[in-house]
Scaffold this active site. Structure first.
Site, mmCIF file in Angstrom:
data_model
loop_
_atom_site.group_PDB
_atom_site.id
_atom_site.type_symbol
_atom_site.label_atom_id
_atom_site.label_comp_id
_atom_site.label_asym_id
_atom_site.label_seq_id
_atom_site.Cartn_x
_atom_site.Cartn_y
_atom_site.Cartn_z
ATOM 1 C CB THR A 106 39.975 43.569 39.016
ATOM 2 O OG1 THR A 106 38.819 42.777 38.745
ATOM 3 C CG2 THR A 106 41.065 43.221 38.014
ATOM 4 N N GLY A 107 39.166 44.933 41.788
ATOM 5 C CA GLY A 107 38.085 45.331 42.697
ATOM 6 C C GLY A 107 38.649 46.031 43.914
ATOM 7 C CB SER A 116 41.543 51.258 35.351
ATOM 8 O OG SER A 116 41.869 50.302 34.367
ATOM 9 N NE ARG A 147 43.954 52.203 47.963
ATOM 10 C CZ ARG A 147 43.613 51.387 46.966
ATOM 11 N NH1 ARG A 147 44.251 51.431 45.822
ATOM 12 N NH2 ARG A 147 42.626 50.524 47.109
ATOM 13 C CB THR A 155 43.069 46.278 38.744
ATOM 14 O OG1 THR A 155 42.984 47.205 39.814
ATOM 15 C CG2 THR A 155 44.285 45.388 38.947
ATOM 16 C CB THR A 174 46.054 48.725 39.521
ATOM 17 O OG1 THR A 174 44.831 49.451 39.593
ATOM 18 C CG2 THR A 174 46.795 48.912 40.833
HETATM 19 N N1 GLY Z 1 42.352 46.596 43.074
HETATM 20 C C1 GLY Z 1 43.046 47.767 42.839
HETATM 21 C C2 GLY Z 1 43.126 48.672 43.986
HETATM 22 O O1 GLY Z 1 42.274 48.630 44.865
HETATM 23 O O2 GLY Z 1 44.034 49.466 44.043
#
Ligand code: GLY
Length: 416
Positions: free
Chosen positions: A291-292, A88, A268, A240, A258
Site C-alpha cells: 500500500t502507498g 480507499s 491512471r 489500498t 484499491t
Molecule cells: N497503491 C495504490 C495506488 O497508488 O494506486
C-alpha cells in the site's frame, strides 16, 4: 489501508528526517515490534493491511477449515470493498478528477501458479473477485477499462454506482477548491467571490481553510465530516488493501485491491493491479503486497523484488527493507523528496514467518485531528488476531506535500 500520499506534519520538519536514520537498525524499537521474526511462524496464517483487521476472524476460520488460500485472502479484502465508509477501496472509493470511481485489483493463486488482474474498472465494486474471474475464466492475465467491466457483467457482477454521497461531495470540494483557473465553483457574481489568492505562502493558510470550510458548508457536508473531507482534498490519499494467506499444507496466495490515488487523471493505473508490484506470490517462496505510492512501487517492482529477496535467503523483514532502500536509491537518498513519499509492504514467507515494513513509521494527522501520530500497522491472524506496528526504514513520519506552514491556532480550532 488509508494512507495519504502527502501526509501533513503540523509541527514542521520532523527531527528524525535528519536525515536518513535507518530505524531498522534501532534494536530497542524492534523489540516492541513482532514483525522482525526470521524463524518459521505458525500455519495457517493470514496477513493484511490494517484496514482488513475486522475481517480476519471469519477469513481465518474459513482457511483453518480447509478453505482455499486465495478465497481466504479475498474474504478479507471484500470487507473494505463492500464498506461505503472506506473511501480507499471499492464502493465509496474516492473518484478520479472527473468524479468517476476507477478500481484496480490483482490476485495470485500459489498452488496453481496463476494470476489475474483488472485496471481502471468502473461500476463494479468487488474488483478483486473480477481479477480472480479473469484468472479462472480467460486465457489472459489482465483486463482493463470498459472491457474488464463488460467481462465482469458477463460473469454476473452487478453494475452499481460506486460514488457515495460523501465521496461525491469530497470530490466537489476538491474540484471547487482548485477552481481559480476554471469554471467550477461560484463566479464573480457570487456575493462571497474573492479574487484569487496573491498573498505570500505563509499567509494563505487562513484563506485556504476559510475557503474550504465555506465550500464544504455550501455543499452540505455535515459538520462532523468536514475536517475529514478537507483533509482528503488537501492531501489526496492512496488507500489500498492487500492480504496474503497461507494454509497448514503450505499453500499460499495473495490479492490487492484499491480505488487508487484520489482525484487521479482518468485512466491512471497504480501498482495494485500490476503483478509483481502491488502483489506477488510464488508457491515456492512466499507472498508480498503493498500500500502507498503506486508510482514509486511500480519502479522497484516491490512485491516481486521482496519475494525474490526471500528466495535468495533474506528474512521477510530484510527482503522488505531492501525494496524500500531501492525507493530511497531512486531518489538519490534525497530526504527532501523521500519525506513526501510513503510505502508499506506486507510480507508472508511459506514457512509462516512474516513482516510489515514501511518507509516511515507512519504519518502525522492534520492539526485539527487527533494529535497522535498514525503508525503503519500490519494485521495478522495465526490463531490470535492482532495489529502490529511495521518496521520502518526511516525514523519519523512522512510529510504532506506541498508542506503548509503551521496553521494559526484559531484556524486549527475551527476545524476541530
Ligand atoms: N497503491 C495504490 C495506488 O497508488 O494506486
Amino acid at each position: 489501508m488509508c494512507s495519504s500520499r502527502r501526509h501533513f506534519i503540523a509541527t514542521g520538519v520532523v527531527g528524525s528526517l535528519s536525515l536518513g536514520l535507518e530505524a531498522q537498525e534501532d534494536k530497542e524499537q524492534d523489540s516492541k515490534r513482532a514483525t522482525t521474526r526470521t524463524l518459521a511462524g505458525k500455519r495457517p496464517i493470514i496477513i493484511s493491511a490494517n484496514n482488513g483487521v475486522n475481517y480476519l476472524d471469519e477469513a481465518f476460520s474459513f482457511l483453518k477449515n480447509g478453505g482455499d488460500t486465495l478465497d481466504a485472502a479475498l474474504r478479507v479484502v471484500k470487507g473494505p470493498e463492500d464498506d461505503p465508509k472506506d473511501d480507499s477501496v471499492g464502493l465509496g472509493g474516492l473518484p478520479n478528477e472527473e468524479g468517476v470511481v476507477e478500481l484496480d485489483a490483482c490476485c495470485m493463486h500459489g498452488p496453481t501458479r496463476r494470476a489475474g488482474s483488472v485496471g481502471g474498472v468502473r461500476n463494479i465494486k468487488n474488483v478483486s473477485q473480477v481479477a480472480k474471474a479473469v484468472m479462472e475464466h480467460t486465457g489472459h492475465v489482465m483486463l482493463v477499462g470498459d472491457g474488464a467491466e463488460r467481462f465482469a457483467v458477463a460473469h454476473g457482477f452487478a453494475r452499481e454506482n460506486l460514488l457515495t454521497e460523501h465521496s461525491r461531495k469530497v470530490w466537489l470540494l476538491w474540484k471547487e477548491y482548485h477552481s481559480t483557473d476554471d469554471w467550477w465553483g461560484p463566479g464573480v457574481s457570487d456575493p462571497h467571490w474573492k479574487p484569487p489568492e496573491t498573498a505570500p505562502q505563509g499567509e494563505l493558510w487562513q484563506e485556504r481553510l476559510r475557503k474550504l470550510q465555506q465550500i464544504a458548508t455550501d455543499l452540505g457536508i455535515a459538520p462532523e465530516n468536514r475536517a475529514h473531507a478537507i483533509r482528503k482534498v488537501l492531501f489526496p490519499p492512496t488507500g489500498t488493501i492487500h492480504s496474503s494467506a497461507l494454509n497448514e499444507k503450505g499453500e499460499i496466495s495473495g490479492c490487492t485491491t484499491t480505488s487508487g490515488l484520489a482525484f487521479k487523471l482518468p485512466g491512471r493505473v497504480g501498482d495494485s493491479p500490476i503483478i509483481g508490484a502491488g502483489c506477488y506470490t510464488d508457491q515456492d517462496v512466499g507472498s508480498a503486497g503493498a500500500t502507498g505510492s503506486g508510482e514509486e512501487n511500480i519502479k522497484v517492482a516491490g512485491a516481486h523484488t521482496i519475494v525474490e529477496n526471500m528466495r535468495r535467503g533474506m528474512s521477510p523483514q530484510e527482503a522488505g527493507i531492501d525494496a524500500l532502500k531501492r525507493i530511497a536509491r531512486n531518489h538519490n537518498h534525497d530526504m527532501n523528496k523521500l519525506r513526501f513519499i510513503d510505502m508499506t509492504y506486507y510480507i508472508l514467507r511459506k514457512d509462516g514467518a512474516y513482516a510489515g515494513v514501511s518507509l516511515w513509521e507512519g504519518y502525522m494527522p492534520s492539526p485539527w485531528e487527533d494529535p497522535q501520530p498514525k503508525r503503519h500497522k500490519i494485521a495478522v491472524h495465526d490463531g490470535t488476531k492482532r495489529a502490529e506496528e511495521t518496521v520502518p526504514l526511516f525514523k519519523g513520519f512522512s510529510q504532506e506535500f506541498p508542506p503548509f506552514p503551521k496553521a494559526p491556532a484559531e484556524y486549527v480550532n475551527q476545524l476541530k
